[in-house]
Design an enzyme around this catalytic site. Structure first.
Site, PDB file in Angstrom:
ATOM      1  N   ASP A  75      36.700 -15.160 -14.900  1.00 37.03           N
ATOM      2  CA  ASP A  75      36.827 -13.995 -14.850  1.00 37.03           C
ATOM      3  C   ASP A  75      35.609 -13.160 -13.916  1.00 37.03           C
ATOM      4  O   ASP A  75      35.666 -12.298 -13.113  1.00 37.03           O
ATOM      5  CB  ASP A  75      37.215 -12.964 -16.076  1.00 37.03           C
ATOM      6  CG  ASP A  75      36.038 -13.333 -17.212  1.00 37.03           C
ATOM      7  OD1 ASP A  75      34.817 -12.793 -16.996  1.00 37.03           O
ATOM      8  OD2 ASP A  75      36.297 -14.173 -17.942  1.00 37.03           O
ATOM      9  N   ASP A 133      36.665 -29.306 -14.089  1.00 35.61           N
ATOM     10  CA  ASP A 133      36.315 -29.616 -15.266  1.00 35.61           C
ATOM     11  C   ASP A 133      34.896 -29.410 -15.659  1.00 35.61           C
ATOM     12  O   ASP A 133      33.942 -30.193 -15.008  1.00 35.61           O
ATOM     13  CB  ASP A 133      37.296 -30.704 -15.716  1.00 35.61           C
ATOM     14  CG  ASP A 133      36.896 -30.931 -17.353  1.00 35.61           C
ATOM     15  OD1 ASP A 133      36.512 -29.933 -18.006  1.00 35.61           O
ATOM     16  OD2 ASP A 133      36.983 -32.262 -17.790  1.00 35.61           O
ATOM     17  N   GLY A 134      34.486 -28.597 -16.574  1.00 36.07           N
ATOM     18  CA  GLY A 134      33.069 -28.344 -16.856  1.00 36.07           C
ATOM     19  C   GLY A 134      32.297 -29.679 -17.233  1.00 36.07           C
ATOM     20  O   GLY A 134      31.234 -30.048 -17.015  1.00 36.07           O
ATOM     21  N   GLU A 165      34.617 -23.346 -13.169  1.00 39.40           N
ATOM     22  CA  GLU A 165      35.947 -22.706 -13.849  1.00 39.40           C
ATOM     23  C   GLU A 165      36.852 -23.889 -13.657  1.00 39.40           C
ATOM     24  O   GLU A 165      37.081 -24.322 -12.427  1.00 39.40           O
ATOM     25  CB  GLU A 165      36.139 -21.468 -13.383  1.00 39.40           C
ATOM     26  CG  GLU A 165      37.482 -21.078 -13.857  1.00 39.40           C
ATOM     27  CD  GLU A 165      37.964 -20.911 -14.986  1.00 39.40           C
ATOM     28  OE1 GLU A 165      37.314 -20.279 -15.869  1.00 39.40           O
ATOM     29  OE2 GLU A 165      38.927 -21.391 -15.456  1.00 39.40           O
ATOM     30  N   ASP A 194      31.063 -20.241 -21.247  1.00 40.77           N
ATOM     31  CA  ASP A 194      31.883 -19.190 -21.494  1.00 40.77           C
ATOM     32  C   ASP A 194      33.350 -19.586 -21.618  1.00 40.77           C
ATOM     33  O   ASP A 194      34.020 -19.654 -20.616  1.00 40.77           O
ATOM     34  CB  ASP A 194      31.834 -17.944 -20.487  1.00 40.77           C
ATOM     35  CG  ASP A 194      32.841 -16.970 -20.779  1.00 40.77           C
ATOM     36  OD1 ASP A 194      33.313 -16.826 -21.826  1.00 40.77           O
ATOM     37  OD2 ASP A 194      32.878 -16.231 -19.717  1.00 40.77           O
ATOM     38  N   SER A 195      33.657 -20.287 -22.671  1.00 39.99           N
ATOM     39  CA  SER A 195      35.005 -20.961 -22.820  1.00 39.99           C
ATOM     40  C   SER A 195      35.875 -20.307 -23.593  1.00 39.99           C
ATOM     41  O   SER A 195      35.560 -19.227 -24.403  1.00 39.99           O
ATOM     42  CB  SER A 195      34.533 -22.291 -23.214  1.00 39.99           C
ATOM     43  OG  SER A 195      34.487 -22.277 -24.979  1.00 39.99           O
ATOM     44  N   TYR A 255      30.635  -8.772 -24.979  1.00 40.17           N
ATOM     45  CA  TYR A 255      30.586 -10.225 -25.024  1.00 40.17           C
ATOM     46  C   TYR A 255      29.987 -10.653 -23.807  1.00 40.17           C
ATOM     47  O   TYR A 255      28.847 -11.436 -23.842  1.00 40.17           O
ATOM     48  CB  TYR A 255      32.137 -10.610 -24.768  1.00 40.17           C
ATOM     49  CG  TYR A 255      32.319 -11.981 -24.764  1.00 40.17           C
ATOM     50  CD1 TYR A 255      32.136 -12.985 -25.870  1.00 40.17           C
ATOM     51  CD2 TYR A 255      32.450 -12.768 -23.659  1.00 40.17           C
ATOM     52  CE1 TYR A 255      32.366 -14.159 -25.819  1.00 40.17           C
ATOM     53  CE2 TYR A 255      32.456 -14.004 -23.149  1.00 40.17           C
ATOM     54  CZ  TYR A 255      32.449 -14.840 -24.340  1.00 40.17           C
ATOM     55  OH  TYR A 255      32.694 -16.302 -24.171  1.00 40.17           O
TER      56      TYR A 255
HETATM   57  N1  SAM Z   1      34.842 -13.849 -20.175  1.00 40.36           N
HETATM   58  C1  SAM Z   1      35.751 -13.768 -21.154  1.00 40.36           C
HETATM   59  C2  SAM Z   1      35.386 -12.724 -22.043  1.00 40.36           C
HETATM   60  O1  SAM Z   1      34.891 -11.886 -21.730  1.00 40.36           O
HETATM   61  O2  SAM Z   1      35.699 -12.813 -23.225  1.00 40.36           O
HETATM   62  C3  SAM Z   1      35.941 -15.074 -21.844  1.00 40.36           C
HETATM   63  C4  SAM Z   1      36.543 -16.308 -21.687  1.00 40.36           C
HETATM   64  S1  SAM Z   1      36.787 -17.137 -20.189  1.00 40.36           S
HETATM   65  C5  SAM Z   1      37.996 -16.333 -19.327  1.00 40.36           C
HETATM   66  C6  SAM Z   1      37.328 -18.539 -20.521  1.00 40.36           C
HETATM   67  C7  SAM Z   1      37.427 -19.675 -19.338  1.00 40.36           C
HETATM   68  O3  SAM Z   1      37.161 -21.096 -19.786  1.00 40.36           O
HETATM   69  C8  SAM Z   1      38.829 -19.812 -18.674  1.00 40.36           C
HETATM   70  O4  SAM Z   1      38.961 -18.887 -17.731  1.00 40.36           O
HETATM   71  C9  SAM Z   1      39.276 -21.012 -18.904  1.00 40.36           C
HETATM   72  O5  SAM Z   1      40.034 -21.434 -17.916  1.00 40.36           O
HETATM   73  C10 SAM Z   1      37.757 -21.863 -18.667  1.00 40.36           C
HETATM   74  N2  SAM Z   1      37.935 -23.156 -19.314  1.00 40.36           N
HETATM   75  C11 SAM Z   1      38.465 -23.724 -20.391  1.00 40.36           C
HETATM   76  N3  SAM Z   1      38.286 -25.066 -20.411  1.00 40.36           N
HETATM   77  C12 SAM Z   1      37.535 -25.492 -19.304  1.00 40.36           C
HETATM   78  C13 SAM Z   1      36.896 -26.495 -18.931  1.00 40.36           C
HETATM   79  N4  SAM Z   1      37.002 -27.690 -19.595  1.00 40.36           N
HETATM   80  N5  SAM Z   1      36.042 -26.586 -17.748  1.00 40.36           N
HETATM   81  C14 SAM Z   1      35.909 -25.335 -17.251  1.00 40.36           C
HETATM   82  N6  SAM Z   1      36.221 -24.094 -17.500  1.00 40.36           N
HETATM   83  C15 SAM Z   1      37.159 -24.271 -18.714  1.00 40.36           C
END
Ligand code: SAM
Length: 306
Positions: free
Chosen positions: A103, A154-155, A123, A173-174, A78
């Site tokens: 992450d 918030d993005g 993030e 990467d959401s 990914y």
């Molecule tokens: N990198 C990961 C992988 O290897 O599959 C995938 C997902 S990553 C952990 C998704 C992130 O998006 C989460 O940490 C979540 O908190 C973040 N996220 C969700 N909504 C968001 C927003 N509105 N603004 C910024 N970050 C957001």
């Protein structure tokens, strides 16, 4: 024979205790399961439930609101694809923005590109960042690059304040469009992304599964074709621990120098200057880059008609 047809069949109930099953309305009627060795962390942030467990075959697993975000074994498929598909499609990317991706895995991949001078990340959830640093050091290593600037927030709001034409590439990467990431799949968000990109700049967003979410994908493609006047393409990769085992990416460019996503002009295969600290690329190469844009006929019909 009869025993296998009633509800007491050992095949139905015996697999559940001690296994994590991913149950969500986003994939009704199916639930991928992993055997749990040990639960390492459980917490509740302002945005979501956060869990880390040791699985018996995929290493450590990060789960948000019951949905697997990454496992140590297959995260490469990914992170490398969502990063190198856009960055290898343009010459000399310099300024890159990551939305989500707490992450650090996408940061790790962006930092392999020596042309990059600035890496911003926005993030929303600090707990995800802290948990990644504690339990996934080989992923969170992305934060150690001095070019990285972290914004916790918030993005959607962050992008609204970005001056027009700032970035060469934006990587979204959401998580899935239920919960804090919902707006990251909607038209106004894509409009702010387009504004934040320089002419000929690229965006790559997590765009769900062709097996489960053609309705969501159709909607994203239609919006992107209206907003992005350069190239608009859908690519996909295999990630065994994502629902249906595949995940897609929406790649778009703004009007500007012509750009062919299917033929990487900025290959990274031979660039091993970061191999010592980050390890070699495990998944991405130029051949898989081009191949990832080949779609099964059922998906091609829908995506190309939009
Ligand atoms: N990198 C990961 C992988 O290897 O599959 C995938 C997902 S990553 C952990 C998704 C992130 O998006 C989460 O940490 C979540 O908190 C973040 N996220 C969700 N909504 C968001 C927003 N509105 N603004 C910024 N970050 C957001």
């Amino acid at each position: 024979e009869e025993a296998n047809n009633n509800n007491e069949s050992p095949y139905i109930s015996s697999v559940l205790p001690g296994w994590f099953s991913e149950i969500s309305p986003l994939w009704p009627g199916e639930a991928h399961s992993l055997k749990v060795e040990k639960i390492l962390f459980q917490g509740k942030s302002d945005y979501q439930n956060v869990m880390v467990f040791q699985s018996s075959t995929y290493g450590k697993v990060l789960v948000l609101d019951g949905v697997i975000q990454l496992t140590e074994r297959d995260e490469c498929a990914y992170q490398e694809m969502i990063t190198h598909l856009p960055l290898c499609s343009i010459p000399n990317p310099r300024k890159v923005l990551v939305i989500g991706g707490g992450d650090g895995g996408v940061l790790r991949e962006v930092s392999r590109h020596s042309s990059v001078e600035q890496i911003d990340i926005c993030e929303i959830d600090k707990m995800v960042i802290d948990v990644a640093k504690q339990f996934f050091p080989n992923v969170a290593i992305g934060y150690e690059d001095p070019r990285v600037k972290l914004h916790v927030g918030d993005g959607v709001a962050f992008l609204k304040n970005v001056p027009e034409g700032t970035y060469d590439a934006v990587i979204v990467d959401s998580s899935d469009p239920i919960g804090p990431a919902q707006e990251l799949f909607e038209k106004p968000f894509f409009e702010t992304v387009a504004r934040a990109l320089r002419p000929g700049g690229v965006v790559c967003t997590q765009a769900e599964s062709i097996w489960l979410h053609m309705d969501i994908i159709e909607h994203i493609v239609a919006n992107c074709r209206q907003i992005f006047k350069g190239s608009v393409n859908y690519a996909w990769t295999t990630v065994p621990t994502y629902p249906s085992g595949v995940i897609g990416f929406m790649l778009c460019s703004t009007e500007g120098p012509s750009l062919d996503f299917k033929n990487p002009t900025n290959p990274i295969d031979a660039d091993d200057s970061h191999t010592k600290t980050r390890g070699p690329l495990k998944f991405y190469n130029s051949e898989i880059h081009s191949a990832s844009f080949c779609l099964p006929s059922f998906a091609k019909r829908v995506i190309e008609s939009k």
